[in-house]
Design an enzyme around this catalytic site. Structure first.
Site, PDB file in Angstrom:
ATOM      1  N   ASN A  78      -8.671 -35.106 -21.662  1.00  0.00           N
ATOM      2  CA  ASN A  78      -7.610 -34.434 -20.906  1.00  0.00           C
ATOM      3  C   ASN A  78      -6.280 -34.999 -21.385  1.00  0.00           C
ATOM      4  O   ASN A  78      -5.921 -36.120 -21.036  1.00  0.00           O
ATOM      5  CB  ASN A  78      -7.831 -34.703 -19.409  1.00  0.00           C
ATOM      6  CG  ASN A  78      -6.772 -34.046 -18.542  1.00  0.00           C
ATOM      7  OD1 ASN A  78      -5.807 -33.459 -19.034  1.00  0.00           O
ATOM      8  ND2 ASN A  78      -6.939 -34.153 -17.232  1.00  0.00           N
ATOM      9  N   ARG A 134      -9.879 -30.259 -21.543  1.00  0.00           N
ATOM     10  CA  ARG A 134      -9.225 -29.571 -20.432  1.00  0.00           C
ATOM     11  C   ARG A 134      -8.001 -28.840 -20.994  1.00  0.00           C
ATOM     12  O   ARG A 134      -7.155 -29.458 -21.640  1.00  0.00           O
ATOM     13  CB  ARG A 134      -8.774 -30.580 -19.383  1.00  0.00           C
ATOM     14  CG  ARG A 134      -8.105 -29.911 -18.225  1.00  0.00           C
ATOM     15  CD  ARG A 134      -7.012 -30.730 -17.649  1.00  0.00           C
ATOM     16  NE  ARG A 134      -6.425 -30.041 -16.503  1.00  0.00           N
ATOM     17  CZ  ARG A 134      -5.302 -30.418 -15.937  1.00  0.00           C
ATOM     18  NH1 ARG A 134      -4.658 -31.462 -16.378  1.00  0.00           N
ATOM     19  NH2 ARG A 134      -4.824 -29.755 -14.921  1.00  0.00           N
ATOM     20  N   HIS A 173      -6.037 -25.593 -11.087  1.00  0.00           N
ATOM     21  CA  HIS A 173      -7.085 -26.383 -10.431  1.00  0.00           C
ATOM     22  C   HIS A 173      -8.423 -25.634 -10.425  1.00  0.00           C
ATOM     23  O   HIS A 173      -9.300 -25.949  -9.626  1.00  0.00           O
ATOM     24  CB  HIS A 173      -6.761 -26.690  -8.947  1.00  0.00           C
ATOM     25  CG  HIS A 173      -5.751 -27.770  -8.735  1.00  0.00           C
ATOM     26  ND1 HIS A 173      -5.118 -27.933  -7.534  1.00  0.00           N
ATOM     27  CD2 HIS A 173      -5.284 -28.741  -9.541  1.00  0.00           C
ATOM     28  CE1 HIS A 173      -4.284 -28.963  -7.615  1.00  0.00           C
ATOM     29  NE2 HIS A 173      -4.368 -29.467  -8.837  1.00  0.00           N
ATOM     30  N   ARG A 182       5.771 -31.411  -5.127  1.00  0.00           N
ATOM     31  CA  ARG A 182       6.135 -29.991  -5.300  1.00  0.00           C
ATOM     32  C   ARG A 182       6.338 -29.333  -3.948  1.00  0.00           C
ATOM     33  O   ARG A 182       5.595 -29.615  -2.998  1.00  0.00           O
ATOM     34  CB  ARG A 182       5.038 -29.238  -6.058  1.00  0.00           C
ATOM     35  CG  ARG A 182       4.874 -29.679  -7.499  1.00  0.00           C
ATOM     36  CD  ARG A 182       3.947 -28.709  -8.229  1.00  0.00           C
ATOM     37  NE  ARG A 182       3.471 -29.277  -9.458  1.00  0.00           N
ATOM     38  CZ  ARG A 182       2.189 -29.507  -9.739  1.00  0.00           C
ATOM     39  NH1 ARG A 182       1.241 -29.200  -8.877  1.00  0.00           N
ATOM     40  NH2 ARG A 182       1.846 -30.031 -10.886  1.00  0.00           N
ATOM     41  N   GLU A 211     -13.925 -32.867 -11.845  1.00  0.00           N
ATOM     42  CA  GLU A 211     -13.528 -31.927 -12.907  1.00  0.00           C
ATOM     43  C   GLU A 211     -14.098 -32.349 -14.261  1.00  0.00           C
ATOM     44  O   GLU A 211     -14.517 -31.501 -15.051  1.00  0.00           O
ATOM     45  CB  GLU A 211     -12.003 -31.847 -12.985  1.00  0.00           C
ATOM     46  CG  GLU A 211     -11.406 -31.156 -11.771  1.00  0.00           C
ATOM     47  CD  GLU A 211      -9.915 -31.378 -11.640  1.00  0.00           C
ATOM     48  OE1 GLU A 211      -9.157 -30.626 -12.233  1.00  0.00           O
ATOM     49  OE2 GLU A 211      -9.522 -32.324 -10.924  1.00  0.00           O
TER      50      GLU A 211
END
Ligand code: ADP
Length: 406
Positions: free
Chosen positions: A7, A95, A184, A245, A389
């Site tokens: 990743n 990823r 996601h 965020r 993940e």
């Protein structure tokens, strides 16, 4: 089969090495601050060599190619490595954040797929170029292996137009590709499959609201195992309140703040990095810090957590109404998996929909445990299902690497 999961961020490489025979993690780590003098490698492994288990050191990693070489050297180190040779790696799972509209599933990387990832750099300018740098470095360093891209957007490709289109001029969509893509997706797919198993339902029959509450936060409405709505938008900024965020705001706020003298770049930075829990609390983006501050009487922290929980409950209510009868609300991510007080408040917020909280179960289900946090027979079940993940990426990679003709 040995699978290496990568990743890549703009200055980092996060990795895990799996033995897919039992899905065990042989080694994992993080190389940070690539391209600076302070590049640092944190590596842990199940190597039996003395002191090899955990290591942290400053390294020279001028770019992703150099950084990856360094990581591969650690994996095959004669004393403390977990592999005899890089040739033992059968598959590399990458990823990739944005696959755009064309990509609906994980796929073997070839020149055509690289072009697709390049084409979507405009939509994910911070992520896709870094993902590409990692792919190019790994295809050079581990040239013999099958390389697979696993896209954050892929699980959300099933969103119907009524959920993915914004009510803006059609040309914004046809010409400029403005629509909800969602992110996601790998996490939402993993917990959907895991929850179906735990609930004893076939994966294509399960109806869920999957709620990922980490530093980034997102929610997916899942009908018959497929995503039908999702809270993140064209970028990861939309939807729930997150660590830094803002989530949903009136888009006119942006024009207003431009008129108040901020630049577009300032506003982008503020909405992504200085808003959310951090912006409201003026203290921290970390839920643990805020919960502690609330105990000490901090009012801004209390408001931040209030807005966070309220937004999450409101979204669950909305998704409840658009889904077939629900099997469960599924909480995951660092907060969803661990924060007993936040989960308590979410369950309280869902009481009208039938959630009957079970305080013992809530207190017990932490640190990687899965299970319900509502009582047996609760008309609305709320479950905690830890996400993984990296394992989802490894499974996809193993499946594609093992496919005939690969
Ligand atoms: P990321 O989205 O960066 O992967 P995580 O999924 O690790 O982040 O989630 C980070 C969030 O999870 C932080 O807000 C952190 O405070 C929260 N978190 C982790 N452990 C706990 C805990 N035991 N109690 C409350 N919050 C926790």
């Amino acid at each position: 089969m040995i699978v290496f999961v990568v990743n890549c961020g703009s200055s980092s490489i996060k990795y895990q090495l799996f033995d897919m025979a039992d899905e065990s993690v042989l080694a994992k780590g993080l190389l940070e601050r690539i391209g600076t003098r302070g590049a640092k490698l944190r590596h842990s492994s199940n190597s039996p060599a003395d002191g090899a288990g955990e290591q942290e050191r400053t390294v020279r990693a001028p770019d992703h190619t150099g950084g990856l070489k360094l990581i591969l050297d650690v994996l095959v180190d004669p004393r403390s490595g977990v592999l005899a040779s890089i040739d033992e790696i059968d598959g590399v799972g990458h990823r990739v954040v944005h696959g755009g509209e064309a990509v609906t599933a994980s796929a073997r990387i070839d020149s055509g797929l690289i072009k697709v990832i390049e084409r979507n750099c405009d939509l994910a300018p911070l992520h896709n170029p870094a993902n590409l740098a990692g792919i190019k470095a790994a295809m050079t360093g581990i040239g013999h292996a099958v390389h697979v891209a696993v896209f954050d957007t892929a699980f959300l490709a099933t969103l119907p137009p009524r959920a993915h289109r914004y009510a803006v001029p059609t040309e914004w969509y046809t010409k400029h590709h403005v629509r909800r893509y969602g992110f996601h997706g790998t996490s939402h797919r993993y917990v959907t499959l895991a929850a179906a198993k735990l609930l004893g339902k076939p994966a294509d029959k399960v109806n869920l609201i999957t709620v990922h509450l980490g530093n980034g936060c997102s929610m997916t409405a899942v009908a018959g195992g497929a995503a039908v709505d999702h809270s993140m938008g064209m970028t990861p900024l939309e939807g729930l309140v997150m660590g830094t965020r803002c989530g949903d705001i009136d888009p006119a706020v942006v024009m207003y703040m431009l008129s108040r003298g901020l630049s577009a770049r300032d506003i982008d930075d503020i909405l992504n990095k200085q808003s959310g829990l951090l912006g409201l609390s003026e203290l921290s983006n970390d839920m643990r810090d805020l919960l502690k501050a609330i105990q000490d009487g901090n009012q801004k922290a209390a408001l931040a957590v209030d807005v966070f929980v309220y937004r999450a409950v409101k979204y669950i209510g909305a998704y409840y109404t658009i889904l077939p009868p629900l099997d469960a609300v599924v909480l995951t991510g660092g907060i969803g998996e661990n924060s007993v007080p936040i989960r308590r408040r979410i369950c309280q917020g869902l009481a009208r929909l039938g959630a009957v909280a079970d305080e013992d179960r809530n207190a017990r289900t932490v640190g990687g445990q899965a299970g319900p946090i509502t009582a047996d027979g609760s008309p609305l079940a709320v479950w905690v299902v830890p996400t993984n993940e990296e394992l989802m990426i490894a499974r996809d990679t193993a499946e594609i690497a093992a496919a005939p003709g690969t």
